[in-house]
Design an enzyme around this catalytic site. Structure first.
Site, short mmCIF file in Angstrom:
data_model
loop_
_atom_site.label_atom_id
_atom_site.label_comp_id
_atom_site.label_asym_id
_atom_site.label_seq_id
_atom_site.Cartn_x
_atom_site.Cartn_y
_atom_site.Cartn_z
N GLY A 178 37.68 -2.61 -62.05
CA GLY A 178 39.14 -2.74 -62.14
C GLY A 178 39.80 -1.38 -62.31
O GLY A 178 39.32 -0.36 -61.82
N GLY A 179 40.90 -1.39 -63.04
CA GLY A 179 41.67 -0.16 -63.21
C GLY A 179 40.89 0.94 -63.89
O GLY A 179 41.25 2.12 -63.80
N GLY A 413 42.50 24.78 -33.08
CA GLY A 413 43.10 24.49 -34.39
C GLY A 413 42.06 24.53 -35.49
O GLY A 413 42.36 24.87 -36.64
N ALA A 414 40.82 24.19 -35.13
CA ALA A 414 39.77 24.21 -36.14
C ALA A 414 39.45 25.64 -36.56
O ALA A 414 39.10 25.91 -37.71
CB ALA A 414 38.52 23.52 -35.60
#
Ligand code: HXC
Length: 523
Positions: A178-179, A413-414
């Site tokens: 859970g949380g 771009g890499a």
């Protein structure tokens, strides 16, 4: 006579106190401890004893009790309220810790349990020292209700306030559901123990009820699942002992806080050491991979690396190493896996590592061999644009010394993304095998010379000729070097000594960014 009586009373009080303290320290009692051991798990106290240098652990707030009267809790004693908090020395350095104890009411977290954790986190923040959390808990103490939720909220708040200020490490050594998973996720590093730990937002039963999917605890949220599939786990460890030892190893690379000096150790390796094995590591054929880990090991002091996320996004390799005893964060494409391509996970893995290192003043050493960003609908729709942007952002905002070594392909771009000059690299070096270009020669010629190739009497021969000319011009390090886009072309064997010299020269580097509240990294 009066004096004698007083002495006697004090002794009696001390005896009672010691008995009370011993009782509290017994946590969930023999039966629960035996159950814990049967599961192959240590108790919280045993974990802390192994974690801290002998005799240095100082427990804080042992006497805290829960004050809930709901659902029978008024009749229930929970020793130390299920969590041991304190501080001590780890290899001679102060570290604060909280260890939940599953033997005491499942290590469940209620109001006072969480206030103990708040207290020790506050101490760690004030003292500017690392905080380690050992989690082994059934989650929010169900009988207490909302105060338990508030308890988690206060931990999340402190995790966030302390982010980038002190190193925060979580060792998941039992259930985390859970949380409760969000405190680990807010810390810098998550360790998990194989088979005995798991983390998930909703467990197998809820999943089956809601979406009909059947999955085991381990397949859903075990150490291997999170180390290979989600990347939530940075270190999947074999057992409690391995986990604790590796947390200690990680701490050895980290400063106490963002304002503390680096933990520089005496170096037994040489700053002038050649790495001849690197001269032959690049394969003859450009399409063949090699293991970038070997390159990094060759360069590191005593060939030692400490690698988070070993099993996730393997096309990107990150690791802590030391150069002349100084911790360094390495980020490297690994052509052994998926040609070292940049994709969503690789970008996330590298960006988070870069930001951690920068926050704690650990210099960055980048090795680049990258064909580009991964094409295709899967990556586009997974958001490679914004995930890839994280990498640019993380490198550009980092003000620590940044050194880049281009070993082979460094395209498009890499190329920019892997800590190029314009993202603020202080020093970029390339091996003679480097190809720094907008794209590979074949692809480039197919676009630029499409008509010439198609209209040629012998298209294949024409393509070969044009590709050779393009390679001559761009697919080498010399064009970039001639324009000052890289600082130097070096022989692979010289890499360690060049890196050592540059790090030494840059050790007092400071850079100040524009005054503002904080960056807005594309999350
Ligand atoms: C109170 C708890 C508890 C809890 C365990 N115990 N979890 N007590 N609150 N959350 C107690 C048990 O009652 C038992 O007490 C002892 O711990 C040992 O638990 P067992 O069930 O016997 O252990 P085991 O069989 O090993 O099973 C472990 C378990 C199971 C799978 C974790 O205990 C379990 O399902 N617990 C509840 C998990 C859960 O749903 N938690 C709440 C999540 S909600 P006695 O007295 O018999 O020794 C949540 C929200 C957080 O956490 C939100 C944060 C934002």
């Amino acid at each position: 006579m009066a004096k004698e009586q007083g002495k006697g009373m004090t002794e009696e009080k001390i005896r009672v106190f010691e008995a009370r303290r011993e009782a509290l320290k017994s946590m969930g009692g023999e039966k629960m401890i035996a159950k814990q051991h049967d599961l192959g798990k240590m108790t919280a106290r045993e974990r802390l004893a192994m974690f801290y240098d002998e005799g240095t652990f100082q427990e804080v707030q042992l006497f805290v009790k829960h004050r809930s009267t709901l659902f029978g809790l008024d009749k229930k004693e929970i020793n130390a309220d299920g969590v041991i908090v304190g501080f001590g020395k780890v290899n001679g350095r102060t570290v604060f810790a909280a260890a939940q104890d599953f033997t005491s009411s499942g290590g469940s977290l209620g109001e006072m349990h969480s206030k103990k954790i708040w207290k020790i986190m506050d101490m760690a923040l004030d003292a500017k020292k690392p905080f380690v959390s050992m989690n082994d808990s059934g989650g929010a103490r169900i009988q207490e209700g909302v105060p338990a939720l508030e308890g988690y909220g206060g931990i999340f708040y402190r995790n966030t306030i302390g982010s980038g200020y002190i190193p925060q490490i979580t060792a998941i050594m039992g259930p985390t559901a859970g949380g409760a998973v969000y405190s680990p996720a807010l810390t810098d590093w998550v360790f998990m123990v194989k088979k005995s730990s798991y983390m998930y937002i909703t467990g197998p039963d809820v999943i089956k009820a809601v979406i009909g999917e059947e999955v085991t605890h381990d397949d859903l949220g075990g150490a291997v699942a999170h180390a290979t599939k989600s990347g939530v786990c940075h270190f999947a460890t074999e057992n409690d002992t391995d986990c604790i030892n590796r947390v200690k190893m990680l701490l050895s690379y980290l400063p106490d806080s963002c304002h503390s000096p680096q933990p520089i150790i005496a170096c037994t390796d040489s700053a002038d050491r050649d790495c001849p094995e690197l001269d032959t590591i690049i394969p003859d054929r450009a399409s063949r991979g090699y293991d970038m880990k070997q390159v990094v090991m060759a360069v590191a002091d005593n060939n030692e690396i400490f690698e988070p996320h070993e099993l996730w996004a393997k096309n990107m390799f990150v690791a802590f190493i030391r150069i002349m005893g100084q911790p360094v964060g390495v980020i490297a494409n690994n052509p052994k896996f998926g040609a070292g391509v940049l994709d969503v996970n690789a970008s996330d893995k590298a960006s988070r590592f870069i930001r951690f290192c920068d926050a704690f003043n650990i210099p960055l050493l980048t090795f680049s061999d990258v064909p580009g960003y991964m094409p295709g609908t899967a990556q586009e729709w997974a958001g490679i644009i914004s995930h890839g942007a994280k990498l640019l952002h993380a490198y550009a905002e980092a003000t620590v010394p940044k050194i880049t070594v281009v070993t082979r392909k460094d395209y498009g771009g890499a190329y920019i993304g892997m800590c190029s000059k314009q993202l603020g690299a202080d020093y970029v070096m390339a091996w003679p095998s480097a190809e720094i270009a907008v794209m590979g020669a074949e692809g480039a010629c197919n676009i630029v010379y499409r008509r010439e190739i198609n209209e040629a009497a012998d298209p294949a021969a024409k393509r070969t000729e044009l590709v050779a000319a393009y390679e001559e011009q761009f697919n080498n390090p010399y064009f970039a070097a001639s324009m000052g886009i890289i600082e130097e072309v070096i022989a692979p064997r010289e890499t360690r000594k060049r890196v050592a010299a540059i790090l030494d020269a840059l050790k007092d580097k400071t850079q100040v960014r524009l005054p503002k509240k904080h960056n807005n990294i594309p999350l």
